[in-house]
Every structure is written in structure tokens, then in C-alpha cells.
Write an enzyme that holds these catalytic residues in place. Sequence first.
Site, short mmCIF file in Angstrom:
data_model
loop_
_atom_site.label_atom_id
_atom_site.label_comp_id
_atom_site.label_asym_id
_atom_site.label_seq_id
_atom_site.Cartn_x
_atom_site.Cartn_y
_atom_site.Cartn_z
N HIS A 1 1.16 -1.63 0.03
CA HIS A 1 -0.15 0.17 0.15
C HIS A 1 0.86 1.43 -0.33
O HIS A 1 0.97 1.97 0.39
CB HIS A 1 -0.84 -0.09 1.28
CG HIS A 1 -1.68 -1.58 1.19
ND1 HIS A 1 -2.02 -1.65 1.56
CD2 HIS A 1 -3.40 -0.74 0.42
CE1 HIS A 1 -2.91 -2.96 1.13
NE2 HIS A 1 -4.18 -2.68 0.41
N HIS B 1 0.84 1.46 -5.51
CA HIS B 1 -0.38 0.98 -6.29
C HIS B 1 -1.24 1.65 -5.98
O HIS B 1 -1.80 1.43 -7.00
CB HIS B 1 -0.86 -0.04 -4.91
CG HIS B 1 -1.90 -0.21 -4.81
ND1 HIS B 1 -2.50 -1.06 -5.36
CD2 HIS B 1 -3.28 0.20 -3.62
CE1 HIS B 1 -3.49 -1.44 -4.92
NE2 HIS B 1 -3.92 -0.58 -3.69
N HIS C 1 -7.25 6.61 -3.19
CA HIS C 1 -8.65 5.90 -2.64
C HIS C 1 -7.37 4.78 -1.67
O HIS C 1 -7.99 4.79 -0.24
CB HIS C 1 -8.59 4.37 -3.05
CG HIS C 1 -7.23 3.20 -3.65
ND1 HIS C 1 -5.75 3.82 -4.70
CD2 HIS C 1 -6.98 2.02 -3.30
CE1 HIS C 1 -6.01 2.37 -4.68
NE2 HIS C 1 -6.37 1.91 -3.69
N ASP C 2 -5.66 4.60 -0.95
CA ASP C 2 -5.75 3.79 -0.55
C ASP C 2 -4.31 5.30 0.21
O ASP C 2 -3.57 5.11 1.28
CB ASP C 2 -4.51 2.92 -0.14
CG ASP C 2 -5.67 1.80 -0.55
OD1 ASP C 2 -5.93 2.01 0.39
OD2 ASP C 2 -5.87 0.98 -1.64
N ASP D 1 -8.76 -2.11 -8.02
CA ASP D 1 -8.04 -2.32 -6.71
C ASP D 1 -7.66 -3.65 -6.23
O ASP D 1 -6.32 -4.25 -5.99
CB ASP D 1 -8.92 -1.97 -5.50
CG ASP D 1 -7.95 -1.53 -4.22
OD1 ASP D 1 -7.23 -1.41 -4.27
OD2 ASP D 1 -8.80 -1.57 -2.76
#
Length: 608
Positions: free
Chosen positions: A356, A360, A398-399, A507
Site C-alpha cells: 500500500h 499501488h 484511495h489508499d 483495486d
Amino acid sequence: MTEQQNLKEDSNKNLVGTAKVVPRGSKEISNIFGDRRSSYNIEGYDRVIADEITDQLQQGIPLIDKAVIALVVLFTLLVFINFSFTSNDAKEDPNIDKTLFVTKIIELVILILFVLEISIRCYQNGFIIYFSDCWSFFDALIIIASIILIILDLNLQGDAFTTISKVLRGIFRFLRLFLVFRKYNQVKKINNAGSRYTVRSPVEKVIEIMRDLADQFEDPDIIKQLNWGITHISNNTVYEPIIEGRKSEALGWLNQPQNQLMVSQESRRSSLIDIIYSNDTKLPESLRQDFAKNILKLDYDYFSLFEKYDSAILTHLMCYYFEKEHLFSTLKISPDSFKKCMDRLGSSYHKENLYHNVIHAFDVTHTVYFFIEKCNFKEIGKLTKLDYSILLLSAAAHDVDHPGFNNIFLNNTRHELAMTYNDKSSLEQHHAATLFKYIRETELFANFSLQDFKYFREKSISMILSTDNAMHGKDFNKLKARLASNDFDPGNKDKGICFDTLLHAADISNPFKPIKNYEQWTFRVLGEFWQQGDKEKDLGLPITMLCDRRTTNVAKSQIGFIDFMVLPYYNTLQQIIPVLAEFMEQISENKRYWAEQIEHYQTLLNTQ
């Protein structure tokens, strides 16, 4: 060299049913699908999306399976012909002897073809997976034994072989009949090939029951009410209030969020803003050319870019997208504010995380854009420039600020994020909150109207929350329910669920990528999992699934991931973006690769 060093070394390396399109008003729609379909309009066509049963029928029977059916029928006839005559009959009548000889030759050829069939299936599914079914292994033994028996029958003649031959022929003829029935049953399961299970939600079953019930009535009022119920179930609106009687005051209390002025997205630009921004962000020319050449390729080697540009690579990628789509000028976004926001996002991804991290984020954003452009979601979803910004920014963020541990660990350790967000999608809520914190602090949307900002915020938060894998099953079932409805429209009312689906698909897209990228991502994600498992063990906590390095078979974990999450999800995604079917073979290739590695990784586990 330690396992962790091996992992880091590996991490640093550079490493089926489509929707049917038929002309508007075509009778072929009702002939093929009846009333069990959903459709949405794209440029004068009704894109028909069938339910799971119709999808399977559309796939048809592969050529190899048709051939097996024909061989099974012929093989059955030959066995019964052999049963019809005895050796004495052959001695008394030369014609019978000649006939039996010919049937044995034909039978031998058929058995050899069965061997070829098994070889093809082993290549398609992997040797280990095919023979993991003990009956498939028994089939192969029967075929080999039958071939040996026929060869002996053809070459050994006279009374010396008669007694044992009769016994063997009797046994193997019954085994051959067993083989026939096994082959027939295998062919009956063709539509389930490549999938280890089928998941259906209760809502799908309810809709199916209601549709079957509607078929039993002729009263148009009853049918209309049943269809009304189906619509609300598939739209997930069964809990919305129905207000009867005097509505004005009740509507004010119950429907406050809906009292906003509804205007088209493109007309939401504030009429007071006359600022014009350039779409040039001074992107390095060499990087611009690299993006232009490779940005739509699934085998893009972005790992080497990270080595050169570090976390700034995410900023460069986003600047390229926003330049290419003219989002700065159209949405009146300051390029300087944008780069500040992207730099903060990129630097907030933790470099120490094996998985993560900013690479990514790059990969997921790259995949979302692949769906938009290569798979034509820009037309299917009727994307506006604001929609582009939502999809790309949500993917990039998103992360963000991921700590390298999953929600289960945060909840079990009473982490600050779990306490803040009450154990409900804590990571995903933090990612969304961090994005909007940076948007506010850099004044990224200073020129957005209130309606634009609310639209962006609603869609973006929903997208990021959809990446919580704990919600995969529920969200997947909601998607299938919408696809099964009669009014699915990805360009309007269902745009939001399509946005969520694209980001979640991106994802979990590692198995969708060529093996050189997929394998590296596999070692990265499992490495991060195992670090969590080590921490859980030290703290005396239950070790989360796949987080125990002493019991996790790398190859088996990926086959399970493909079978239970990725393949079913991507098969359904094809109903939204049919072009995706052209790239699905990669998933099957990767599954075969891992199947061949099972024994290798099991040996590594056994020698620990």
C-alpha cells in the site's frame, strides 16, 4: 539470505460472457432473452444484459466439448457392439471377426483422442488442478488400461490368452461404460468450467421468484404491481418512505437532502467565474512521451519510474491525465494548486509499505483510466469532465496514508483510526477524509460551484468506501441486482454504482495484469500481510487469514483470490464494459501459472 531479504529482492525487480448488442426494437431481444433482461441505450442501440443463465447460454458449447460428446456417443455404440458378439461368434463367421477387428481399431483411435482431450484440459486448467479431482485421475487410468487391453487383443491370439482376456475384457468393458458416463457428466458441467463456485444473493433469488410469479398471471394490474416491487428491490429503495395524504410538511422533514435544485452537470459551472487556466503543467518531455506510448498498456513497467521519480510519479501521472483531458481549463482548476494537492497525496503514501504505497496508487489510477479509455466507459458512462476528475482523483487517493495494516488489525488493537471511525471501514473513511482535507487546504476546488462540489464529494466518498474488501460480497450483490433490473443505466441513474465498481475492480486487478507485474504485486501484498501476521503473533492476537507466513501457500492463495473474487467480479464487469472480454484470457493464464507452482510453494512451507 533471510525470507525478508528474498522478499525485498523480489519486490525490487522490474518485472467469459459479453453483453450482446442488437438494434433498437429488434425482435431478437425478446427471442433470446424474453423479459429477463436489462437494457440501456448507447447511440441508437439497446445493449442487452442478460442474467447469469442467459450469459451461460450465450457462451455456447466449446468445440472440444462438442467433439467429446460425439466421441462418447460413438464409444458407447462400439462397447455395445462388442457386447453383442462372443469369440465363438467370431470363429464361426469371418465377417463378424472382421467387424470386431475394425471396431477395436476405431475404439483405439477414440481412446487416443480422449488422451488428447485430457492433455488439452491439463494445458487449459493446469496439470495439478485437473488431476486434483480423483475421478479425472481415475478416468485417465481407465483410458490407459483400455488402450493396453486393445493392443493386447490385437496382438495376442490363440487359446493361451483366451481365459485371462475374457476376464479383462469383461472388467474393462464395464469400466469403459463408467468412462462414458463420466465424460457425459463432465460435458454437462461445461458452463461451470473455470469457476469453482457460484454466488447468488437473496435479492437475486427474490427477483427471480417475483418474475416467475408474474409469468403466472394475466391480470395487468397484478403484473404491474409485481414489476413495481422488482424495480424497488433492484434499485435498493425498499426502505424509502412512501408518503400518502398531505405531503408538503412531511416531505420537508423526511426528504431534506432531495430538496436541492437539480441541474445538469455541465450547466453547474458558476457563471461568475471567468478565470482561464492553462492545461500545461511543465511535465518532463521524456516522461510525457513515455506516458503517451505506454499509458494504455497493461504490462506498463511503472516500477522503474518509481525508482527514478519516487512519490512525485503520482503527481506526474495525474498532471498528464488532467492535461490530456483538458480538465484544468474546463473545470477551472489551478495547475499550481493541483500539483500541491497531488504532491501531498503522493508523499502521504508510506514508502515502507511493501504494497500500500504510491506505486499501488499509480497502478490503480492507471487501471481506472484503462477502463475509461480502452474499454470505452467514457461513452458507456457518458462521462463529463467532472466525472473524469472524480474517477481519477478518487483512484489516486484511495489508499492514502495507509498504515500497512488492515481494518481487522486496527479494530483488534484499538487503533486510533478504529476508535475515530467506530470500527466501520476505518481505513477507507480515513483515505476519503484525507483527500478532502488536502483538497480544502490547497483550495483545489476554489472555483467549483456548491453543486459541483457536493456531486464530487458524494461520488468520491462512495468510490473510496467501496474499496473495503469486507463489503465486496454485499456490494457485488447490489451490482448484480441492478444489472438484473429493467432500467439499468450506467450513463445516468447507475453512474455512481459503476464508478464504485470500476475503482474496486482496479483495486483487485493484479490477476488481470501480465504475470511479470502480477507476480511482483503478489509478493508485495503477501509480504505486507506476513508482517502484520508477525505483529499479531507477537501481540497474542488471532492471525488474520493469509497473514501467517508459516501456513500460506503463495500459489494457492492466488488461485483462491482469482476464483472467489476476481474472476466472478470481472465476468460481471463485462456486462458494463463489454470490451473487457478481449483481455480476460490473461486471468486464466495467470491462474494456470500459479497452478503449476503449488507444489513448489508447498515444498518451501514443508521445509521451514
